[in-house]
Design a protein around this motif. Structure first.
Motif, PDB file in Angstrom:
ATOM      1  N   TRP A 218       0.858  -1.183   0.000  1.00 36.00           N
ATOM      2  CA  TRP A 218       0.000   0.000   0.000  1.00 36.00           C
ATOM      3  C   TRP A 218       0.888   1.224   0.000  1.00 36.00           C
ATOM      4  CZ3 TRP A 218      -0.257  -4.022   3.434  1.00 36.00           C
ATOM      5  CH2 TRP A 218      -1.376  -4.850   3.347  1.00 36.00           C
ATOM      6  N   SER A 219       0.387   2.294  -0.580  1.00 38.72           N
ATOM      7  CA  SER A 219       1.141   3.553  -0.584  1.00 38.72           C
ATOM      8  C   SER A 219       0.382   4.593   0.221  1.00 38.72           C
ATOM      9  CB  SER A 219       1.346   4.049  -2.014  1.00 38.72           C
ATOM     10  OG  SER A 219       0.104   4.376  -2.612  1.00 38.72           O
ATOM     11  N   LEU A 220       1.134   5.507   0.805  1.00 34.48           N
ATOM     12  CA  LEU A 220       0.556   6.598   1.574  1.00 34.48           C
ATOM     13  C   LEU A 220       1.436   7.819   1.409  1.00 34.48           C
ATOM     14  CD1 LEU A 220      -1.563   7.579   3.644  1.00 34.48           C
ATOM     15  CD2 LEU A 220       0.020   6.827   5.431  1.00 34.48           C
ATOM     16  N   GLN A 221       0.835   8.894   0.918  1.00 36.35           N
ATOM     17  CA  GLN A 221       1.577  10.144   0.800  1.00 36.35           C
ATOM     18  C   GLN A 221       1.519  10.846   2.145  1.00 36.35           C
ATOM     19  OE1 GLN A 221      -0.065  13.039  -1.874  1.00 36.35           O
ATOM     20  NE2 GLN A 221       1.726  14.373  -1.730  1.00 36.35           N
ATOM     21  N   ALA A 222       2.654  10.926   2.802  1.00 40.71           N
ATOM     22  CA  ALA A 222       2.752  11.589   4.103  1.00 40.71           C
ATOM     23  C   ALA A 222       4.219  11.870   4.399  1.00 40.71           C
ATOM     24  CB  ALA A 222       2.148  10.726   5.203  1.00 40.71           C
ATOM     25  N   ASP A 223       4.442  12.854   5.252  1.00 42.78           N
ATOM     26  CA  ASP A 223       5.789  13.196   5.697  1.00 42.78           C
ATOM     27  C   ASP A 223       5.782  13.298   7.216  1.00 42.78           C
ATOM     28  OD1 ASP A 223       8.356  14.031   6.069  1.00 42.78           O
ATOM     29  OD2 ASP A 223       8.154  15.897   4.953  1.00 42.78           O
ATOM     30  N   PRO A 224       5.961  12.159   7.913  1.00 42.44           N
ATOM     31  CA  PRO A 224       5.890  12.189   9.369  1.00 42.44           C
ATOM     32  C   PRO A 224       7.028  12.942  10.035  1.00 42.44           C
ATOM     33  CG  PRO A 224       6.357   9.977   8.600  1.00 42.44           C
ATOM     34  CD  PRO A 224       6.125  10.825   7.390  1.00 42.44           C
ATOM     35  N   SER A 225       8.016  13.395   9.251  1.00 39.89           N
ATOM     36  CA  SER A 225       9.095  14.181   9.844  1.00 39.89           C
ATOM     37  C   SER A 225       8.580  15.518  10.357  1.00 39.89           C
ATOM     38  CB  SER A 225      10.228  14.399   8.840  1.00 39.89           C
ATOM     39  OG  SER A 225       9.796  15.225   7.776  1.00 39.89           O
ATOM     40  N   VAL A 226       7.460  15.965   9.811  1.00 35.78           N
ATOM     41  CA  VAL A 226       6.874  17.224  10.279  1.00 35.78           C
ATOM     42  C   VAL A 226       5.949  16.990  11.471  1.00 35.78           C
ATOM     43  CG1 VAL A 226       7.050  18.354   8.043  1.00 35.78           C
ATOM     44  CG2 VAL A 226       4.970  17.131   8.605  1.00 35.78           C
ATOM     45  N   GLY A 227       5.737  15.714  11.834  1.00 32.25           N
ATOM     46  CA  GLY A 227       4.923  15.375  13.005  1.00 32.25           C
ATOM     47  C   GLY A 227       3.453  15.658  12.782  1.00 32.25           C
ATOM     48  N   GLY A 228       2.741  15.791  13.864  1.00 33.28           N
ATOM     49  CA  GLY A 228       1.340  16.167  13.830  1.00 33.28           C
ATOM     50  C   GLY A 228       0.463  15.265  13.008  1.00 33.28           C
ATOM     51  N   THR A 229      -0.255  15.855  12.060  1.00 37.82           N
ATOM     52  CA  THR A 229      -1.283  15.126  11.333  1.00 37.82           C
ATOM     53  C   THR A 229      -0.719  14.033  10.438  1.00 37.82           C
ATOM     54  OG1 THR A 229      -1.283  16.780   9.578  1.00 37.82           O
ATOM     55  CG2 THR A 229      -2.875  17.073  11.354  1.00 37.82           C
ATOM     56  N   ASP A 230       0.451  14.236   9.851  1.00 39.87           N
ATOM     57  CA  ASP A 230       1.012  13.187   8.988  1.00 39.87           C
ATOM     58  C   ASP A 230       1.408  11.956   9.790  1.00 39.87           C
ATOM     59  OD1 ASP A 230       0.557  14.677   6.749  1.00 39.87           O
ATOM     60  OD2 ASP A 230       2.642  14.824   6.120  1.00 39.87           O
ATOM     61  N   ALA A 231       1.969  12.144  10.977  1.00 38.52           N
ATOM     62  CA  ALA A 231       2.314  11.001  11.827  1.00 38.52           C
ATOM     63  C   ALA A 231       1.049  10.260  12.242  1.00 38.52           C
ATOM     64  CB  ALA A 231       3.106  11.467  13.044  1.00 38.52           C
ATOM     65  N   ALA A 232       0.006  10.997  12.575  1.00 44.11           N
ATOM     66  CA  ALA A 232      -1.270  10.372  12.950  1.00 44.11           C
ATOM     67  C   ALA A 232      -1.882   9.636  11.759  1.00 44.11           C
ATOM     68  CB  ALA A 232      -2.239  11.422  13.480  1.00 44.11           C
TER      69      ALA A 232
END
Length: 140
Positions: free
Chosen positions: A57-71
């Protein structure tokens, strides 16, 4: 840990060593959630994973910025039945462990190799994961 039937989350899995780790996890029988800021790269890697007859599966996100992308990453992994391992590229130790706490029951930070060769690094990561318990967070 036996990698077959596990769900691996690879942050930065769209390119470079993250991409190669995704493919090696797939060859080991793991399903892979490919997380990358670039949606096209994430989907291309997920498609390559699926060609190896495992789930990708693919997911466009950047958890390095924290917050909503990590969630978002944590929520998607829960939707898929829960993650067993996390490999991060481009995240600091603090951010990787924080994401690991969101994804895994008992995350354990495992420093990854610092080799510049993509193949050797990916092979070393798979070796680390095979020797680790579920909940490993490999930081590259």
């Amino acid at each position: 840990m036996l990698l077959r039937w596990r769900l691996g989350v690879v942050v930065g899995g769209g390119v470079g060593v993250g991409h190669e780790v995704c493919l090696r996890l797939a060859r080991s029988g793991s399903g892979v959630l490919v997380v990358d800021p670039d949606a096209a790269s994430a989907e291309a890697t997920a498609a390559a994973v699926r060609q190896r007859r495992v789930s990708g599966w693919s997911l466009q996100a950047d958890p390095s910025v924290g917050g909503t992308d990590a969630a978002l990453v944590a929520g998607r992994a829960r939707d898929l039945g829960g993650a067993d391992l996390l490999v991060t590229t481009g995240l600091g130790a603090r951010a990787a462990l924080a994401l690991g706490r969101d994804l895994l029951a008992d995350p354990v930070l495992v420093p990854g190799p610092r080799d510049l060769d993509v193949d050797r690094t990916a092979a070393a990561v798979l070796g680390l994961l095979r020797d680790a318990e579920p909940g490993a967070v490999v930081l590259l």
